[in-house]
Design a protein around this motif. Sequence first.
Motif, PDB file in Angstrom:
ATOM      1  N   LEU A 122      -3.839  65.008  15.602  1.00 27.21           N
ATOM      2  CA  LEU A 122      -4.169  65.457  14.255  1.00 27.21           C
ATOM      3  C   LEU A 122      -2.938  65.388  13.355  1.00 27.21           C
ATOM      4  N   ALA A 123      -1.783  65.664  13.933  1.00 19.45           N
ATOM      5  CA  ALA A 123      -0.530  65.620  13.174  1.00 19.45           C
ATOM      6  C   ALA A 123      -0.238  64.213  12.651  1.00 19.45           C
ATOM      7  N   ILE A 124      -0.790  63.206  13.301  1.00 24.42           N
ATOM      8  CA  ILE A 124      -0.636  61.836  12.803  1.00 24.42           C
ATOM      9  C   ILE A 124      -1.234  61.728  11.404  1.00 24.42           C
ATOM     10  N   GLY A 125      -2.368  62.385  11.198  1.00 26.97           N
ATOM     11  CA  GLY A 125      -2.988  62.402   9.880  1.00 26.97           C
ATOM     12  C   GLY A 125      -2.087  63.057   8.852  1.00 26.97           C
ATOM     13  N   GLY A 126      -1.385  64.108   9.265  1.00 29.87           N
ATOM     14  CA  GLY A 126      -0.447  64.754   8.359  1.00 29.87           C
ATOM     15  C   GLY A 126       0.694  63.829   7.968  1.00 29.87           C
ATOM     16  N   GLY A 127       1.208  63.092   8.940  1.00 29.74           N
ATOM     17  CA  GLY A 127       2.264  62.125   8.657  1.00 29.74           C
ATOM     18  C   GLY A 127       1.802  61.071   7.667  1.00 29.74           C
ATOM     19  N   LEU A 128       0.575  60.579   7.851  1.00 28.07           N
ATOM     20  CA  LEU A 128       0.033  59.579   6.926  1.00 28.07           C
ATOM     21  C   LEU A 128      -0.146  60.166   5.531  1.00 28.07           C
ATOM     22  N   ALA A 129      -0.639  61.388   5.469  1.00 29.57           N
ATOM     23  CA  ALA A 129      -0.850  62.030   4.166  1.00 29.57           C
ATOM     24  C   ALA A 129       0.461  62.185   3.409  1.00 29.57           C
ATOM     25  N   TYR A 130       1.523  62.536   4.114  1.00 28.76           N
ATOM     26  CA  TYR A 130       2.813  62.756   3.458  1.00 28.76           C
ATOM     27  C   TYR A 130       3.465  61.442   3.019  1.00 28.76           C
ATOM     28  N   GLY A 131       3.289  60.400   3.802  1.00 30.36           N
ATOM     29  CA  GLY A 131       3.954  59.141   3.495  1.00 30.36           C
ATOM     30  C   GLY A 131       3.164  58.194   2.612  1.00 30.36           C
ATOM     31  N   LEU A 132       1.861  58.446   2.443  1.00 28.75           N
ATOM     32  CA  LEU A 132       1.017  57.509   1.705  1.00 28.75           C
ATOM     33  C   LEU A 132       0.562  58.036   0.346  1.00 28.75           C
ATOM     34  N   ASN A 133       0.954  59.257  -0.019  1.00 30.42           N
ATOM     35  CA  ASN A 133       0.527  59.756  -1.323  1.00 30.42           C
ATOM     36  C   ASN A 133       1.190  58.937  -2.433  1.00 30.42           C
ATOM     37  N   SER A 134       0.565  58.873  -3.578  1.00 25.65           N
ATOM     38  CA  SER A 134       1.047  57.993  -4.647  1.00 25.65           C
ATOM     39  C   SER A 134       2.344  58.502  -5.270  1.00 25.65           C
ATOM     40  N   PHE A 135       2.605  59.803  -5.226  1.00 23.09           N
ATOM     41  CA  PHE A 135       3.883  60.321  -5.731  1.00 23.09           C
ATOM     42  C   PHE A 135       5.043  59.668  -4.993  1.00 23.09           C
ATOM     43  N   PHE A 136       4.923  59.579  -3.685  1.00 23.40           N
ATOM     44  CA  PHE A 136       5.972  58.979  -2.860  1.00 23.40           C
ATOM     45  C   PHE A 136       6.063  57.479  -3.110  1.00 23.40           C
ATOM     46  N   LEU A 137       4.923  56.792  -3.077  1.00 22.29           N
ATOM     47  CA  LEU A 137       4.948  55.334  -3.136  1.00 22.29           C
ATOM     48  C   LEU A 137       5.209  54.801  -4.542  1.00 22.29           C
ATOM     49  N   ILE A 138       4.841  55.529  -5.576  1.00 23.58           N
ATOM     50  CA  ILE A 138       5.219  55.125  -6.923  1.00 23.58           C
ATOM     51  C   ILE A 138       6.737  55.230  -7.083  1.00 23.58           C
ATOM     52  N   SER A 139       7.329  56.231  -6.462  1.00 22.72           N
ATOM     53  CA  SER A 139       8.789  56.361  -6.485  1.00 22.72           C
ATOM     54  C   SER A 139       9.441  55.199  -5.746  1.00 22.72           C
ATOM     55  N   VAL A 140       8.824  54.765  -4.657  1.00 24.79           N
ATOM     56  CA  VAL A 140       9.325  53.590  -3.937  1.00 24.79           C
ATOM     57  C   VAL A 140       9.272  52.367  -4.842  1.00 24.79           C
ATOM     58  N   GLU A 141       8.125  52.169  -5.487  1.00 26.63           N
ATOM     59  CA  GLU A 141       7.925  51.000  -6.342  1.00 26.63           C
ATOM     60  C   GLU A 141       8.945  50.971  -7.481  1.00 26.63           C
ATOM     61  N   VAL A 520     -10.978  62.037  11.141  1.00 31.42           N
ATOM     62  CA  VAL A 520     -10.238  62.717  10.074  1.00 31.42           C
ATOM     63  C   VAL A 520      -9.004  61.909   9.687  1.00 31.42           C
ATOM     64  N   VAL A 521      -8.264  61.459  10.688  1.00 29.97           N
ATOM     65  CA  VAL A 521      -7.067  60.655  10.421  1.00 29.97           C
ATOM     66  C   VAL A 521      -7.449  59.375   9.679  1.00 29.97           C
ATOM     67  N   ALA A 522      -8.544  58.753  10.114  1.00 32.30           N
ATOM     68  CA  ALA A 522      -8.974  57.488   9.508  1.00 32.30           C
ATOM     69  C   ALA A 522      -9.366  57.674   8.046  1.00 32.30           C
ATOM     70  N   VAL A 523     -10.152  58.722   7.743  1.00 27.66           N
ATOM     71  CA  VAL A 523     -10.596  58.881   6.353  1.00 27.66           C
ATOM     72  C   VAL A 523      -9.434  59.262   5.438  1.00 27.66           C
ATOM     73  N   ILE A 524      -8.428  59.950   5.978  1.00 28.44           N
ATOM     74  CA  ILE A 524      -7.233  60.244   5.169  1.00 28.44           C
ATOM     75  C   ILE A 524      -6.554  58.940   4.759  1.00 28.44           C
ATOM     76  N   ALA A 525      -6.412  58.035   5.729  1.00 26.38           N
ATOM     77  CA  ALA A 525      -5.796  56.743   5.424  1.00 26.38           C
ATOM     78  C   ALA A 525      -6.649  55.940   4.443  1.00 26.38           C
ATOM     79  N   ILE A 526      -7.963  55.961   4.659  1.00 23.59           N
ATOM     80  CA  ILE A 526      -8.873  55.200   3.786  1.00 23.59           C
ATOM     81  C   ILE A 526      -8.889  55.776   2.369  1.00 23.59           C
TER      82      ILE A 526
END
Length: 806
Positions: A122-141, A520-526
Amino acid sequence: MNIKNFTPHIVAVVIFIIINIFMYWPIFMENQELNQNDVIQGKSANQEINEFREQTGEEALWTNSMFSGMPAYLINVQWSGELLKYIPRTIEKIIPTPASHTFIAMLSFYILLLVFKVNPYLAIGGGLAYGLNSFFLISVEAGHIWKVAAISWMPAVLAGIVLAFQKKYLWAFIITALTMALEIRSNHLQITYYLLLVVLVFGLLQLIAAIKNKTLPDFGKAIGVLAIAVLLGLGANLGKVWTAYEYGKYSIRGEAELSSNTESSGGLDRSYAFAWSNGIMEPFTFLIPNFFGGASQEEISTDSDLAKGLQSRGAGTGQIRSFVKNVPTYWGDQPFTSGPYYMGAIIIFLFILGIIFVKGPIKWWLVTASALGIILSWGKNFEVFNYFMFDYFPGYNKFRAVSMTVAMPFLCMPLLGFLGIKELRNANWPKVKKQFLTTIAIAAGLCLLFVIGSFMMGFRGAVDAQLGDQPWLVDLIREQRASMLRTDAFRSFFFIIATGGILYFWKENKLKDGLAIGLVVAVIAIDLIPVSKRYLNEDNFVKENRGELITKTEADKRILQDDGHYRMLNLNNPFNEARTSYYHSSVGGYHGAKMRRYQDLIENHLQNEMSIMVEKLRSGDSDLSNFGIINMLNTKYIKFGNQAGQVIPNQQANGNAWFVEEVKTVSNPDEEIEKLGNINTKQEAVVNTDRFDLSQEVISKGEIELISYAPNELIYTSNNNSNGLAVFSEIYYPKGWKAYIDGKETDILQVNYVLRGLEIPSGNHEIRFDFKPDAYFIGNKVMLGSSIVIFILLIGGLAYQIRKSL
């Protein structure tokens, strides 16, 4: 040692790598790079520093590439004592930057959830949520690499702190020291400061709980362990922190010197700091990405109602295609934005779940810290609280773009959400079923409420005024904004219902644990990936992202025929670009912490002189003798374009150094900056005698010449018949610069508000300026020792853990 214990961790790492390959496919598979504006600007600013390093093997601690001179350790300096750099560099060998930062963010949050005993899968889903949010990735861009690096280590720092209060002192100490060192190393003190606010809320609630439960000795022990760990982590970065702190007093983040500046009292100007403030409703983009229209300009489908409306008004196919590529859809309060801060509809649903199901201080910590981050992000739109914080809370007025405080809820809200799933998993289903359904109703109901509300909202944006003579077009754009909100609201509604359904059937024993967690992990990523892909996609990658920026223009080639030491002024937005700095020493530049006095010079003199100069040149008058401020900065070339014919040689530049005939004395900075505008800088100088003593009253002219230039050392020869005052076209900075006349140290004066001056005795002399700041040389040694201690602790801790498990 049971290898099965490591299986979920291996799975997590593999999934994180696969997701990063997908997100950054052009980097991994097509040998492309992100076209990041701030990174490109940084490469230009770094060029003199890099060239000096390559030629000498030494570090350029000062650079003339920007703002007529500033410390290089604010731009790009390598520290030989910084051993911890090999940890992220090792990761980057496998996962190239910036994907490495996304990977670290995912892994860091995964570790934090493990500390809270969340199921590893389940924690894998948390890792994806933290690293894939647009706040983080817009900052990367955007190329905010230091920012995303600091964000990526935040959860791991929290993990170490939480371990201390779980009485796991050994690993609390090791993890906190290591991750705190890596957090500070990221060199984005603003994000680290926001992490400190989260930790302060945590510590306060832990103290209240300790008093209530009479466990103050345990609280004291945890604080003691963490204090030593943080000091060790700080020691591993002492040089960086010391130099930044030292320079901060002289930068725009320090105290204002001019009485006319009433907005800055030991920090940034208030209007500057609060320029990027979220609107009160803007955090709803956490739930619905297009709540405020997305980015400042969005590409809209040619099949949209907007396109059809344009067609009905007689617009041709080409006109429609051109317009829909950059539609001003954003209608929020910020000057402009690269995209919304989307946390994820699922994460918001889980956050509400956590509020209902999680009990005790942890819940109130995460709720309070999240609320604080949101309130702070409102900035000028919530003056009563945020101006108080800016004026009185220690350190808060050192940072700009307060919308960045959303880093706090983006850390805390997903954490509470996954703790909510953990509590739900262990809860008595019949007793909590109604509460669970209420949670779904709240989250999903919010989405539907905004769909209904969209028919009553105005969708008025500041940009609409620019289309005032075309009200029909404004109406079409507002309808487009409404449509975008409704579409994404229904999208978020779907993901909330889908996730709620998975958890419902899981608790109803219709789904097994593994399948439910996987879904749950899959739908978070999707949910998150498509939204982030709106702003970080293949269009952001290029084969050669340096070519356009760094290729010499004809203007550059003409100027570079002069191999002397001089400065160049680019009349095209000079104080917000660093491209000039790649090949030239620039009067302008691009940096968030220029010197306070130099900013004063820009606002009080340089901008005015530039405006007059532009008008004068347009009229065909090329006499530049009256531009005393520009000339005293040894501005030998002025450029207004990229062609050779768009370069104007300035024969009136004062040169690298010169003797003056008269000194105008003043007693405060206000008089100093005012008097500077009324003197002939070739013959006169202004000195604040309230700060600097002049030992001679009679001065005379002479000759002075720069014979050797390097960033850290300048050598001149002088010849004057009697004692004289020489002005050097170099920026005054007291922390590290020393001057020597024939090998004997002499005091450096601050003249003409920003420059250096020396009283030089009669005769022939050699004059040398050296830049050797203690903060760098002493700090570097402390960094080396602290880094060695951290590595020894880490290796020892791992060895102990392995031996214990055998």
